[in-house]
Write a protein that holds these residues in place. Structure first.
Motif, PDB file in Angstrom:
ATOM      1  N   GLN A 334     -14.133  -7.469  14.214  1.00  0.00           N
ATOM      2  CA  GLN A 334     -13.305  -6.173  14.775  1.00  0.00           C
ATOM      3  C   GLN A 334     -11.692  -5.847  13.878  1.00  0.00           C
ATOM      4  N   THR A 335     -11.324  -6.914  13.640  1.00  0.00           N
ATOM      5  CA  THR A 335     -10.176  -6.766  12.686  1.00  0.00           C
ATOM      6  C   THR A 335     -10.540  -6.080  11.344  1.00  0.00           C
ATOM      7  N   MET A 336     -11.793  -6.614  10.727  1.00  0.00           N
ATOM      8  CA  MET A 336     -12.037  -5.626   9.665  1.00  0.00           C
ATOM      9  C   MET A 336     -12.219  -4.443   9.815  1.00  0.00           C
ATOM     10  N   ASN A 337     -12.986  -3.874  11.056  1.00  0.00           N
ATOM     11  CA  ASN A 337     -13.140  -2.731  11.305  1.00  0.00           C
ATOM     12  C   ASN A 337     -11.944  -1.806  11.507  1.00  0.00           C
ATOM     13  N   GLU A 338     -10.983  -2.560  12.233  1.00  0.00           N
ATOM     14  CA  GLU A 338      -9.746  -1.679  12.219  1.00  0.00           C
ATOM     15  C   GLU A 338      -8.974  -1.579  10.832  1.00  0.00           C
ATOM     16  N   ALA A 339      -8.959  -2.556   9.968  1.00  0.00           N
ATOM     17  CA  ALA A 339      -8.546  -2.594   8.537  1.00  0.00           C
ATOM     18  C   ALA A 339      -9.110  -1.517   7.899  1.00  0.00           C
ATOM     19  N   TYR A 340     -10.121  -1.420   7.809  1.00  0.00           N
ATOM     20  CA  TYR A 340     -10.875  -0.313   7.090  1.00  0.00           C
ATOM     21  C   TYR A 340     -10.349   1.165   7.518  1.00  0.00           C
ATOM     22  N   LYS A 341     -10.272   1.279   8.717  1.00  0.00           N
ATOM     23  CA  LYS A 341      -9.740   2.608   9.043  1.00  0.00           C
ATOM     24  C   LYS A 341      -8.346   2.992   8.887  1.00  0.00           C
ATOM     25  N   VAL A 342      -7.363   1.914   8.946  1.00  0.00           N
ATOM     26  CA  VAL A 342      -6.131   1.828   8.545  1.00  0.00           C
ATOM     27  C   VAL A 342      -5.942   2.374   6.968  1.00  0.00           C
ATOM     28  N   ALA A 343      -6.970   1.722   6.145  1.00  0.00           N
ATOM     29  CA  ALA A 343      -6.718   1.895   4.576  1.00  0.00           C
ATOM     30  C   ALA A 343      -7.311   3.434   4.285  1.00  0.00           C
ATOM     31  N   ARG A 344      -8.369   3.878   5.203  1.00  0.00           N
ATOM     32  CA  ARG A 344      -8.608   5.216   4.971  1.00  0.00           C
ATOM     33  C   ARG A 344      -7.616   6.123   5.399  1.00  0.00           C
ATOM     34  N   LEU A 345      -6.759   6.002   6.520  1.00  0.00           N
ATOM     35  CA  LEU A 345      -5.619   6.855   6.602  1.00  0.00           C
ATOM     36  C   LEU A 345      -4.546   6.920   5.890  1.00  0.00           C
ATOM     37  N   LYS A 346      -4.565   5.737   5.061  1.00  0.00           N
ATOM     38  CA  LYS A 346      -3.496   5.718   4.171  1.00  0.00           C
ATOM     39  C   LYS A 346      -3.979   6.018   2.776  1.00  0.00           C
ATOM     40  N   GLY A 347      -5.327   6.704   2.704  1.00  0.00           N
ATOM     41  CA  GLY A 347      -5.783   7.265   1.492  1.00  0.00           C
ATOM     42  C   GLY A 347      -6.566   6.249   0.532  1.00  0.00           C
ATOM     43  N   SER A 348      -6.896   4.788   1.102  1.00  0.00           N
ATOM     44  CA  SER A 348      -7.411   4.042   0.183  1.00  0.00           C
ATOM     45  C   SER A 348      -8.740   3.464   0.918  1.00  0.00           C
ATOM     46  N   HIS A 349      -9.570   2.583   0.200  1.00  0.00           N
ATOM     47  CA  HIS A 349     -10.870   2.153   0.537  1.00  0.00           C
ATOM     48  C   HIS A 349     -10.896   0.770   0.717  1.00  0.00           C
ATOM     49  N   LEU A 350     -11.395   0.015   1.591  1.00  0.00           N
ATOM     50  CA  LEU A 350     -11.707  -1.292   1.660  1.00  0.00           C
ATOM     51  C   LEU A 350     -13.158  -1.562   1.672  1.00  0.00           C
ATOM     52  N   PRO A 351     -13.585  -2.190   0.476  1.00  0.00           N
ATOM     53  CA  PRO A 351     -15.333  -2.392   0.627  1.00  0.00           C
ATOM     54  C   PRO A 351     -15.349  -3.610   1.746  1.00  0.00           C
ATOM     55  N   ALA A 352     -16.448  -3.802   2.253  1.00  0.00           N
ATOM     56  CA  ALA A 352     -16.882  -4.814   2.969  1.00  0.00           C
ATOM     57  C   ALA A 352     -16.639  -6.146   2.280  1.00  0.00           C
ATOM     58  N   LEU A 353     -17.086  -6.116   1.141  1.00  0.00           N
ATOM     59  CA  LEU A 353     -17.045  -7.364   0.162  1.00  0.00           C
ATOM     60  C   LEU A 353     -15.527  -7.766   0.296  1.00  0.00           C
ATOM     61  N   ARG A 354     -14.741  -6.923   0.075  1.00  0.00           N
ATOM     62  CA  ARG A 354     -13.300  -7.182  -0.034  1.00  0.00           C
ATOM     63  C   ARG A 354     -12.768  -7.623   1.298  1.00  0.00           C
ATOM     64  N   MET A 355     -13.238  -7.179   2.529  1.00  0.00           N
ATOM     65  CA  MET A 355     -12.648  -7.384   3.620  1.00  0.00           C
ATOM     66  C   MET A 355     -13.212  -8.900   3.854  1.00  0.00           C
ATOM     67  N   PHE A 356     -14.368  -9.365   3.469  1.00  0.00           N
ATOM     68  CA  PHE A 356     -14.942 -10.470   3.996  1.00  0.00           C
ATOM     69  C   PHE A 356     -14.076 -11.620   2.931  1.00  0.00           C
ATOM     70  N   TYR A 357     -13.720 -11.238   1.676  1.00  0.00           N
ATOM     71  CA  TYR A 357     -13.115 -11.950   0.933  1.00  0.00           C
ATOM     72  C   TYR A 357     -11.852 -12.563   1.596  1.00  0.00           C
ATOM     73  N   LEU A 358     -11.013 -11.328   2.112  1.00  0.00           N
ATOM     74  CA  LEU A 358      -9.621 -11.576   2.680  1.00  0.00           C
ATOM     75  C   LEU A 358      -9.649 -12.403   3.810  1.00  0.00           C
TER      76      LEU A 358
END
Length: 439
Positions: A334-358
């Protein structure tokens, strides 16, 4: 004297783990569609294709069959507060009133060892239910809260980092550190740091609650114990930042307060980091300090949006934290879910592979624990989870239409929660199995 035979266990499933940050490196991960993970005496012995490793298993070792599931290293949560478990989802207009109304009164009870231990037990159950095998945890000002936490985590043989909160001003009298509290922290370091799988974090709550005298004493403590962790908050909320400018008018920035006391270094984890400027980010990179990004908390309190692109451009180590109880879920999915949306609102993109790495190797690297946790390299501690892409009807339906690993991981991150964790293992021992899961 006879020597006990080695204990070997094997697990057959799809395997995923990382070697590097996929945002910057090609071939940053290993993926084995039909994989085998071999564990010996609580550590990784091998990880790879079943066809290659299956024949190497000792006689009598039958793999646990998790085919159709995905095994990854256990999640690592780098910022959360176990005493705030009972006040999660408490309404407030922002960070500072939330602290006054809910946080401080809740933390008062942790001078009671029985209350602290009961809360720690529930908190650790929630973490393992959500697939988190390592966390960097704030206790309270009470020594009893630290002892209770580590006693509970060691009973489960978990790799945990925690520390006693330090405050001597701008907080209620019942939580204000009396003289000698630095000495208590030193005693706790000597008791718990590197004891079994426990590690200690020196924990000033945030700059406004520490006097210059206390910050100086914390700096001396950090110098005396250079392999401990340091955890605190920085630049979470605009009102908080304004308050810090009033309290520390000679500091260039909020982060500069900590830097001026020598508290930026490897194993220093700074929660939030929303309102840092370019010089702050450069300083974080130069000192090896890490940002613990807490998207559910930041959205809940309306604090702001972390700039992943700016942090990456500066070379800052980035990790993810749930920040329970301002964060609204123990789940790193769920934290990845929100991180993805935060990144989009700031104009960037977090691929799922990057989120699992983090949430795995990236956090281990930021904590200076690469090779110990966060991957399946030979000799690493066998902390791992079994992810179930069929855990809910919607996730199962979406998974049936996934054509790539990225799509499958993205579906898990955006649709998954604690139900997606089939099982959690710590040092090779099962510490959670989802209710109703087949053996």
């Amino acid at each position: 004297m006879s020597i006990a035979p080695h204990t070997v266990q094997a697990y057959r499933a799809s395997l995923l783990h990382f070697h590097a940050d996929p945002a910057f490196t090609e071939n940053a991960y290993s993926w084995h569609q039909d994989g085998l993970l071999i564990v010996e005496d609580g550590r990784i012995k091998a990880a790879g294709d079943y066809a290659a490793l299956g024949p190497t298993l000792p006689d009598g070792v039958v793999p646990h069959d998790y085919r159709g599931q995905i095994i990854t290293p256990g999640f690592i949560d780098t910022h959360l507060h176990y005493p705030q478990t009972d006040m999660i989802a408490s309404p407030s207009e922002g960070l500072l009133p939330w602290l006054e109304t809910y946080t401080f009164p809740t933390e008062r009870r942790f001078s009671d060892p029985a209350h602290a231990r009961a809360t720690a037990e529930f908190f650790l159950d929630e973490l393992t239910r959500c697939g988190t095998t390592t966390a960097v945890v704030y206790c309270t000002v009470h020594r009893e809260s630290v002892d209770a936490f580590f006693e509970a985590s060691e009973a489960r043989n978990l790799r945990m980092v925690a520390g006693k909160v330090l405050m001597d001003r701008n907080c209620p009298d019942f939580l204000r550190d009396a003289e000698g509290q630095i000495g208590e922290s030193e005693a706790l370091i000597n008791k718990w740091h590197k004891h079994n799988r426990s590690l200690y974090a020196i924990t000033p709550r945030f700059a406004p609650t520490s006097s210059t005298a206390q910050l100086g004493a914390i700096a001396e403590l950090a110098k005396a114990f250079p392999d401990t962790f340091i955890q605190t908050h920085v630049s979470e909320n605009k009102d908080e930042c304004s308050w810090v400018r009033e309290l520390f008018p000679d500091s260039r920035s909020y982060l500069g307060v900590y830097d001026g006391y020598g508290l930026m270094r490897p194993r220093a984890l700074f929660g939030h980091c929303i309102w840092l400027d370019d010089e702050d980010f450069a300083r974080m990179a130069a000192t090896g300090s890490a940002a613990s990004v807490c998207p559910t908390s930041n959205l809940f309190l309306g604090s702001g949006l972390f700039d992943f692109e700016k942090a990456d451009g500066a070379g800052v180590q980035v990790t993810l934290g749930t920040d329970v109880g301002a964060g609204t879920s123990f789940s790193m999915l769920q934290t990845m879910n929100e991180a993805y949306k935060v990144a989009r609102l700031k104009g960037s993109h977090l691929p799922a592979l990057r989120m699992f790495y983090l949430a795995t190797l990236g956090a281990a690297r930021a904590m200076d624990l690469e090779g110990t946790i966060g991957s399946f390299v030979v000799g690493a501690e066998a902390d791992f989870i079994v992810l179930d892409p069929q855990s809910t009807p919607l996730l199962a339906r979406r998974s049936s239409h996934c054509n790539t690993l990225e799509e499958q991981l993205f579906a898990l991150a955006l649709l998954g929660d604690d139900r997606a964790i089939r099982a959690t293992y710590a040092a090779g021992a099962k510490v959670h199995e989802r209710s109703g899961a087949l053996a």
